[in-house]
Design a protein around this motif. Sequence first.
Motif: not given
Ligand SMILES: O=C(O)[C@@H](COP(=O)(O)O)O[C@H]1O[C@H](CO)[C@@H](O)[C@H](O)[C@H]1O
Length: 327
Positions: A108, A128, A161, A177-180, A249, A251
């Motif tokens: 990306k 996105d 989310r 936003g699991r990785v967040t 949001r 996705h």
């Molecule tokens: O925010 C997050 O934890 C991840 C995964 O989201 P989900 O757990 O699939 O909703 O999604 C984001 O991370 C990516 C890496 O920074 C971004 O490119 C994505 O736009 C964003 O959706």
Amino acid sequence: MTPEAERWFAARSWQDPSWSVDELTRLKGTRRVSVVLPALNEQETIAPIIAELLPLAEPDGAGEALVDELVVLDSGSTDHTREYARHAGARVVAREDVLPEFEPRAGKGEVLWRSLAAVSGDLLVFLDSDLVDFDARFVPALLGPLLAGDEPVLVKGFYRRPLRLPREGVRQTEGGGRVTELLARPVLSAVRPDLSGVIQPLGGEYAAAREFLESVPFAPGYGVETGLLIDAYDRHGLDGLAQVNLGVRKHRNRGLLQLGVMSRQILAAALARTEGRTAPDEVLDDSRDEISYTQFIQSGSEWLPHEQPIPTAERPPLRSVRRNSTR
Ligand SMILES: O=C(O)[C@@H](COP(=O)(O)O)O[C@H]1O[C@H](CO)[C@@H](O)[C@H](O)[C@H]1O
Ligand SMILES: O=c1ccn([C@@H]2O[C@H](COP(=O)(O)OP(=O)(O)O)[C@@H](O)[C@H]2O)c(=O)[nH]1
């Protein structure tokens, strides 16, 4: 939150952004706005997103439009993404067709970096291409602080989310936003505590000033948002940032192992900005950094290692490779 983060959160978070398209179209004056959709195999969702966005690019009675161009930056799709995007009315740019002097890399971050040379906007909005039930109001909300505020360099969206795990039918109302929540927020609280007021540091919906985007490196893959966020803070302070409420949001939600690879890329981008290992101006485009990342897959009763390369080489600030950056 740190006291500085608390101050910023109170002053620079728009919980109910209400700028109208007409108001912002007037305010933008001679500045140009480009909306960029990075896309890798998004044939299922790209056309409805473009259809929702197109009215923003239609001139009003005064012959002005909020959005001057709508571009899909294709990341090597092998499905019908390009065809469907063109048919829906967007300009489609293949990554290999912009900055051809650079061998295309996966990820990306690569297409977002190349998008700077593919579009003409003074302000760029990144969205996105896997969004579901997308609402075009994301765009004026993200542009509001850039056009009507005291001009931050980076405006992030935040939202509720919902989560629908792969192979599951029902989308939960929250949980995305699991990785967040499991990586980005903890890491940022450690390496840049003042960024602890950013609600969605990884969100793929954000707007930024070209001046800023061309002055910083772009981390590869999914590390790109983390790199841009930290670099905006390091160069412009918290007041270079703002965040706006975009509502909900939805996705495509990826599986755990895919999020593991994403997490390693995000960690690489954050670590490259700690310990003084990479200052934006020192990024060398010819670095071939790559790490091997091991995950484990069960085969029968055995668990076997699955290794894959994760590129960590960053793209240099566009301005440093295109002295006369022509758009
Ligand atoms: O925010 C997050 O934890 C991840 C995964 O989201 P989900 O757990 O699939 O909703 O999604 C984001 O991370 C990516 C890496 O920074 C971004 O490119 C994505 O736009 C964003 O959706
Ligand atoms: O190599 C890639 C990977 C992703 N994307 C795009 O970047 C956005 C976010 O990717 P993804 O949906 O995989 O991330 P997530 O939202 O699941 O974190 C989407 O528009 C993808 O099509 C891309 O252009 N190239």
